[in-house]
Design a protein around this motif. Structure first.
Motif, PDB file in Angstrom:
ATOM      1  N   LYS A  25      -5.814  -0.658 -15.196  1.00 56.98           N
ATOM      2  CA  LYS A  25      -4.946  -1.237 -14.293  1.00 56.98           C
ATOM      3  C   LYS A  25      -3.613  -0.432 -14.147  1.00 56.98           C
ATOM      4  O   LYS A  25      -3.109  -0.147 -12.983  1.00 56.98           O
ATOM      5  CB  LYS A  25      -4.313  -2.515 -14.645  1.00 56.98           C
ATOM      6  CG  LYS A  25      -5.279  -3.782 -14.581  1.00 56.98           C
ATOM      7  CD  LYS A  25      -5.435  -4.102 -13.142  1.00 56.98           C
ATOM      8  CE  LYS A  25      -6.157  -5.449 -12.752  1.00 56.98           C
ATOM      9  NZ  LYS A  25      -6.092  -5.604 -11.433  1.00 56.98           N
ATOM     10  N   ILE A  28      -4.844   2.213 -11.695  1.00 55.06           N
ATOM     11  CA  ILE A  28      -4.708   1.784 -10.299  1.00 55.06           C
ATOM     12  C   ILE A  28      -3.471   1.996  -9.656  1.00 55.06           C
ATOM     13  O   ILE A  28      -3.076   2.232  -8.424  1.00 55.06           O
ATOM     14  CB  ILE A  28      -5.495   0.478 -10.120  1.00 55.06           C
ATOM     15  CG1 ILE A  28      -6.906   0.290 -10.356  1.00 55.06           C
ATOM     16  CG2 ILE A  28      -4.962  -0.388  -8.728  1.00 55.06           C
ATOM     17  CD1 ILE A  28      -7.518  -1.250 -10.357  1.00 55.06           C
ATOM     18  N   VAL A  29      -2.364   1.532 -10.527  1.00 56.66           N
ATOM     19  CA  VAL A  29      -1.008   1.374 -10.222  1.00 56.66           C
ATOM     20  C   VAL A  29      -0.500   2.920 -10.040  1.00 56.66           C
ATOM     21  O   VAL A  29      -0.050   3.076  -8.936  1.00 56.66           O
ATOM     22  CB  VAL A  29      -0.019   1.021 -11.342  1.00 56.66           C
ATOM     23  CG1 VAL A  29       1.248   1.154 -11.120  1.00 56.66           C
ATOM     24  CG2 VAL A  29      -0.320  -0.583 -11.293  1.00 56.66           C
ATOM     25  N   TRP A 199       0.282  -4.496  -2.150  1.00 50.42           N
ATOM     26  CA  TRP A 199      -0.929  -4.413  -3.209  1.00 50.42           C
ATOM     27  C   TRP A 199      -0.197  -3.983  -4.295  1.00 50.42           C
ATOM     28  O   TRP A 199      -0.536  -4.569  -5.355  1.00 50.42           O
ATOM     29  CB  TRP A 199      -1.812  -3.556  -2.496  1.00 50.42           C
ATOM     30  CG  TRP A 199      -3.152  -3.402  -3.598  1.00 50.42           C
ATOM     31  CD1 TRP A 199      -3.499  -4.171  -4.620  1.00 50.42           C
ATOM     32  CD2 TRP A 199      -4.148  -2.545  -3.120  1.00 50.42           C
ATOM     33  NE1 TRP A 199      -4.518  -3.572  -5.219  1.00 50.42           N
ATOM     34  CE2 TRP A 199      -5.223  -2.525  -4.148  1.00 50.42           C
ATOM     35  CE3 TRP A 199      -4.405  -1.617  -2.184  1.00 50.42           C
ATOM     36  CZ2 TRP A 199      -6.495  -1.977  -4.391  1.00 50.42           C
ATOM     37  CZ3 TRP A 199      -5.560  -0.888  -2.118  1.00 50.42           C
ATOM     38  CH2 TRP A 199      -6.572  -1.095  -3.265  1.00 50.42           C
ATOM     39  N   LYS A 202       1.805  -6.387  -6.509  1.00 52.42           N
ATOM     40  CA  LYS A 202       1.027  -7.422  -7.070  1.00 52.42           C
ATOM     41  C   LYS A 202       0.099  -6.828  -8.415  1.00 52.42           C
ATOM     42  O   LYS A 202       0.268  -7.519  -9.405  1.00 52.42           O
ATOM     43  CB  LYS A 202      -0.232  -7.834  -6.280  1.00 52.42           C
ATOM     44  CG  LYS A 202      -1.540  -8.593  -6.882  1.00 52.42           C
ATOM     45  CD  LYS A 202      -2.553  -8.916  -5.757  1.00 52.42           C
ATOM     46  CE  LYS A 202      -3.829  -9.826  -6.346  1.00 52.42           C
ATOM     47  NZ  LYS A 202      -4.656  -9.919  -5.595  1.00 52.42           N
ATOM     48  N   GLU A 203      -0.082  -5.503  -8.279  1.00 58.99           N
ATOM     49  CA  GLU A 203      -0.674  -4.724  -9.375  1.00 58.99           C
ATOM     50  C   GLU A 203       0.309  -4.675 -10.450  1.00 58.99           C
ATOM     51  O   GLU A 203       0.028  -4.750 -11.644  1.00 58.99           O
ATOM     52  CB  GLU A 203      -1.368  -3.404  -9.158  1.00 58.99           C
ATOM     53  CG  GLU A 203      -2.619  -3.685  -8.109  1.00 58.99           C
ATOM     54  CD  GLU A 203      -3.537  -4.383  -8.982  1.00 58.99           C
ATOM     55  OE1 GLU A 203      -3.737  -4.208 -10.039  1.00 58.99           O
ATOM     56  OE2 GLU A 203      -4.579  -4.691  -8.157  1.00 58.99           O
ATOM     57  N   ARG A 204       1.749  -4.296 -10.073  1.00 60.60           N
ATOM     58  CA  ARG A 204       2.635  -4.031 -11.352  1.00 60.60           C
ATOM     59  C   ARG A 204       3.149  -5.394 -11.837  1.00 60.60           C
ATOM     60  O   ARG A 204       3.322  -5.590 -12.959  1.00 60.60           O
ATOM     61  CB  ARG A 204       4.026  -3.657 -10.418  1.00 60.60           C
ATOM     62  CG  ARG A 204       3.632  -1.882 -10.303  1.00 60.60           C
ATOM     63  CD  ARG A 204       4.984  -1.528  -9.429  1.00 60.60           C
ATOM     64  NE  ARG A 204       5.019  -0.123  -9.166  1.00 60.60           N
ATOM     65  CZ  ARG A 204       5.794   0.730  -8.324  1.00 60.60           C
ATOM     66  NH1 ARG A 204       6.449  -0.133  -7.642  1.00 60.60           N
ATOM     67  NH2 ARG A 204       5.582   1.788  -8.232  1.00 60.60           N
ATOM     68  N   TYR A 206       1.114  -7.821 -12.389  1.00 59.78           N
ATOM     69  CA  TYR A 206      -0.130  -8.356 -13.103  1.00 59.78           C
ATOM     70  C   TYR A 206       0.003  -7.429 -14.302  1.00 59.78           C
ATOM     71  O   TYR A 206       0.066  -7.933 -15.541  1.00 59.78           O
ATOM     72  CB  TYR A 206      -1.401  -7.854 -12.380  1.00 59.78           C
ATOM     73  CG  TYR A 206      -2.700  -8.337 -13.484  1.00 59.78           C
ATOM     74  CD1 TYR A 206      -3.006  -9.289 -13.426  1.00 59.78           C
ATOM     75  CD2 TYR A 206      -3.001  -7.150 -14.240  1.00 59.78           C
ATOM     76  CE1 TYR A 206      -4.169  -9.735 -14.289  1.00 59.78           C
ATOM     77  CE2 TYR A 206      -4.179  -7.402 -14.991  1.00 59.78           C
ATOM     78  CZ  TYR A 206      -4.787  -8.780 -15.057  1.00 59.78           C
ATOM     79  OH  TYR A 206      -5.892  -8.900 -15.946  1.00 59.78           O
ATOM     80  N   VAL A 207       0.411  -6.295 -14.433  1.00 61.37           N
ATOM     81  CA  VAL A 207       0.566  -5.355 -15.609  1.00 61.37           C
ATOM     82  C   VAL A 207       1.766  -5.970 -16.476  1.00 61.37           C
ATOM     83  O   VAL A 207       1.725  -6.126 -17.767  1.00 61.37           O
ATOM     84  CB  VAL A 207       0.677  -4.055 -15.189  1.00 61.37           C
ATOM     85  CG1 VAL A 207       1.319  -3.226 -16.541  1.00 61.37           C
ATOM     86  CG2 VAL A 207      -0.452  -3.460 -14.662  1.00 61.37           C
TER      87      VAL A 207
END
Length: 220
Positions: A25, A28-29, A199, A202-204, A206-207
């Motif tokens: 993850k 990806i960030v 996007w 959203k990833e940050r 989630y982390v």
């Protein structure tokens, strides 16, 4: 949860060192973050180019436009310079916004302040997108007129006439076209930047939730 504290860099490294899923993850960030910076730089270069060619065409017009009471003029009496002015104004706004976005992307304190991060990551590309749309729509709506000439229509009409001094019709025509074409290309660039911001956010998030959950005593 909105009340959760964002994990520090040391906490991220501590959890990620033992968690393959979190490592993926975070990778990806980092990739999304690099792409976002590249898009910001691309938009900045495009905005500067539109601003440069637009400012040059306006300076040539101001230098060669007829003085009050003149009987001989290189420019028509029915002439609308507003589309060219709109391109310069909007490109100036876009350039400033991308400079702010670039500073925001490189300053660690701003990147870790969630309120500033959410606000700027969406506001800057959205305002830039609106500016590009307004400039292009206004440009083509005025340029479609058959009764009033614009900078683009007039310079391109006389581009075959050789000029050894300003205004050089062929050069001005090419610069006008370059300005409007780059403004059109800015629309998908800013739309992509806006989608990428969503996007990345959203990833940050989630982390952040994942690391806070791993630290929670109830789940340890």
């Amino acid at each position: 949860m909105s009340s959760e504290k964002a994990p520090s860099t040391s906490e991220l490294f501590e959890v990620a060192s033992q968690d393959t899923h979190l490592q993926n993850k975070l990778r990806i960030v980092r990739i999304l973050d690099s792409v976002q910076t590249a898009i910001i730089l691309l938009g900045l270069l495009m905005g500067l180019t539109v601003l440069g060619v637009g400012a040059h065409t306006l300076s040539v017009y101001n230098y060669t436009k007829p003085l009050p009471g003149s009987f001989l003029s290189l420019w028509p009496q029915e002439f609308d310079i507003q589309p060219a002015v709109a391109l310069v104004a909007c490109s100036a706004i876009i350039t400033v916004l991308h400079m702010v976005a670039l500073v925001f992307a490189k300053v660690h304190f701003l990147r870790t302040t969630s309120t500033v991060q959410v606000s700027l990551s969406f506001a800057l590309p959205f305002i830039s997108l609106v500016c590009a749309l307004i400039a292009v729509i206004f440009f083509y709506s005025v340029n479609a007129s058959d009764s009033v000439d614009t900078f683009l229509s007039w310079t391109c009409r006389w581009r075959a006439v050789p000029m050894w001094t300003q205004p050089n019709w062929d050069t001005l025509c090419k610069q006008s076209k370059a300005g409007i074409y780059l403004s059109i290309l800015l629309i998908p660039v800013e739309a992509g930047a806006l989608a990428l911001s969503g996007w990345l956010l959203k990833e940050r998030k989630y982390v952040e939730r994942y690391v806070n959950a791993k630290k929670s005593p109830a789940l340890s």
